[in-house]
Scaffold this active site. Structure first.
Site, short mmCIF file in Angstrom:
data_model
loop_
_atom_site.label_atom_id
_atom_site.label_comp_id
_atom_site.label_asym_id
_atom_site.label_seq_id
_atom_site.Cartn_x
_atom_site.Cartn_y
_atom_site.Cartn_z
N CYS A 12 -3.59 12.46 -18.74
CA CYS A 12 -2.48 12.58 -19.67
C CYS A 12 -2.58 11.63 -20.84
O CYS A 12 -3.50 10.82 -20.94
CB CYS A 12 -1.15 12.35 -18.95
N GLY A 38 -3.96 16.51 -22.36
CA GLY A 38 -3.24 17.23 -21.31
C GLY A 38 -2.54 18.43 -21.90
O GLY A 38 -1.85 18.31 -22.92
N ASN A 112 -0.34 7.10 -17.69
CA ASN A 112 -1.67 7.67 -17.84
C ASN A 112 -2.60 6.96 -16.87
O ASN A 112 -2.73 5.74 -16.91
CB ASN A 112 -2.17 7.46 -19.28
N GLY A 113 -3.22 7.72 -15.97
CA GLY A 113 -4.13 7.13 -15.00
C GLY A 113 -3.87 7.64 -13.60
O GLY A 113 -3.26 8.68 -13.39
N TYR A 252 -16.34 11.76 -24.12
CA TYR A 252 -15.72 13.08 -24.11
C TYR A 252 -14.23 13.14 -24.41
O TYR A 252 -13.78 13.96 -25.20
CB TYR A 252 -16.00 13.73 -22.74
#
Length: 470
Positions: A12, A38, A112-113, A252
């Site tokens: 996310c 996301g 996030n994570g 990426y």
């Protein structure tokens, strides 16, 4: 390459702002810029100083929000979130920010994570009477905060942070306070900016550019930042910190126009392409990259070798998301719909196809086949990262070695499976040198676990897939 056709997805993106009269609208634009992180759900929570209001839903940001929603989201501060489901799965109940109400106040969290000890903590909390409303690991943090005996909210949060392990970039907001924290290893990117008198926090600096904010600095690993109407304060909640930022951010995930830990992503990827050309040159007529994240590396490879770079593949931006397809056959058809070879560029040519990574190998095989069908006489595949041989437990949806082609096959076997004339990967040394982070240690402050199997944190047994438990 497109996350939804590739099978490699980050969990996310987080955005937060404090001190702006149009906080919800600014957050909306910030989330738009983070949409690549996301695509399954989005949400915004705002505070007007007295109450927290929320709107969230499944889908892309512009599908979840329209102009009518912002009349309900009035406030001076907001946190927002775009989600790709890994830990806990999908569904509206797991869409963030999560919002909790008690008799005294409210609490909202965007994360996030991935927490590697979430299951263990959840079992412990449930045995003490906690009832969870979602399957997201983020909810564990809310329970830890509420159960803390410390009187100050900052101390409650610090106490919760001392118990969790893994990768996290948190934005936590109450009616009158915003708290931001990054894990002691700094596995995920997180930056602080300014928009006039307002403070802005985002997973990537590209969000600052979109909303007109200026970059101030990176949030430090193990740092807790508290923002309210009185200003901003900072303290370290973890003294023993060692940067291990996810290498895939550079390879990426992040947008090319973002700076991750003050290194421009496009520049890093171009350098990776040059390193790849030095390590694995080949005689060819044209170099092309798989859009979008491999374009920068392809340009670098072409510059280093002197082989012309051409737009050998086009991405169709008007096709629905293929990750919702129920079978591998339909997902592969989705690849064909998403990407089209340019026959006039590749026909009769020896083509070097640059991609940033190979996860399961199905997309690469499909692209090689498309290039041959378009008339390429040779297809040489070059990957601007090392082979991904180990699962990630920090928020990327590669949780088992069984699904990773490089974990189960040699490079020659992979070459045969995808039908390429040659196949080569970038070395780990070439990766760290190409990204160009300071030589803090052997890993240059990067997490290389998916390439080496050496994880920067303890990995708990119940985090592992049964296939990977020894």
């Amino acid at each position: 390459m497109l996350a939804e056709i590739k099978g490699l997805n980050e969990e996310c993106g987080v955005f937060a702002i404090w001190g702006h009269k149009d906080a919800a609208q600014i957050t909306y634009y910030g989330l738009h810029s983070l949409q690549h992180r996301g695509q399954e759900g989005a949400g915004i929570v705002v505070t007007d100083g007295e109450k927290l209001s929320i709107h969230k839903g499944l889908g892309l940001v512009n599908e979840v929000f329209d102009s009518s929603k912002f009349t309900e989201l009035y406030g001076k501060a907001a946190i927002g979130h775009v989600r790709y489901a890994t830990a806990g799965g999908g569904g509206l109940v797991n869409c963030q920010p999560l919002l909790f109400q008690s008799q005294t106040d409210g609490l909202s969290i965007a994360h996030n994570g991935n927490l590697v000890n979430a299951n263990a903590l959840k079992h412990q909390l449930e045995s003490q009477g906690s009832i969870f409303q979602s399957t997201s690991d983020t909810e564990v943090v809310a329970h830890l905060i509420k159960r803390s005996v410390y009187p100050r909210l900052e101390d409650k949060f610090k106490n919760a942070l001392s118990m969790i392990k893994g990768a996290y970039a948190f934005a936590v907001m109450t009616e009158n306070k915003l708290m931001v924290a990054l894990d002691p290893n700094g596995l995920r990117p997180l930056s602080l900016g300014r928009l006039g008198d307002a403070y802005v926090v985002a997973s990537e600096t590209c969000a600052f550019d979109i909303v007109g904010a200026t970059f101030e600095r990176e949030v430090k690993p193990g740092e807790l930042i508290v923002i309210d109407d009185n200003g901003i304060t900072s303290e370290m909640f973890a003294r023993s910190t060692s940067r291990a930022i996810c290498s895939m951010e550079y390879i990426y995930f992040a947008r090319p126009d973002s700076n991750v830990d003050e290194i421009n992503v496009h520049t890093a990827r171009k350098s990776l392409g040059k390193q790849l050309a030095i390590e694995s040159p080949i005689e060819a007529d044209v170099v092309t990259g798989v859009p979008d994240s491999s374009i920068s590396a392809a340009i670098g490879y072409a510059e280093q070798t002197g082989i012309p770079y051409e737009l050998g593949m086009i991405k169709n931006r008007y096709v629905g998301r293929t990750f919702i397809q129920p079978s591998q056959e339909l997902r592969e058809q989705g690849v064909k719909m998403k990407l089209s070879p340019v026959r006039g560029v590749v026909e009769g040519k020896r083509v070097v196809m640059i991609d940033d990574s190979i996860v399961r190998g199905t997309t690469s095989r499909r692209i090689v086949k498309m290039l041959r069908e378009a008339g390429a006489t040779e297809v040489h595949v070059r990957i601007s990262s090392p082979p991904i041989t180990n699962p990630c437990f920090y928020g990327i949806d590669t949780s088992t070695t069984e699904e990773l082609i490089a974990s189960n096959h040699s490079i020659e076997e992979m070459r045969e499976m995808m039908g390429a004339d040659t196949l080569a990967f970038l070395s780990i040394e070439g990766l760290t040198q190409g990204i160009g982070r300071p030589d803090e240690d052997a890993n240059c402050g990067q997490c290389l676990a998916c390439f080496t199997g050496q994880y920067p944190t303890e990995i708990y047994p119940d985090t592992l897939h049964p296939h990977d438990k020894s």
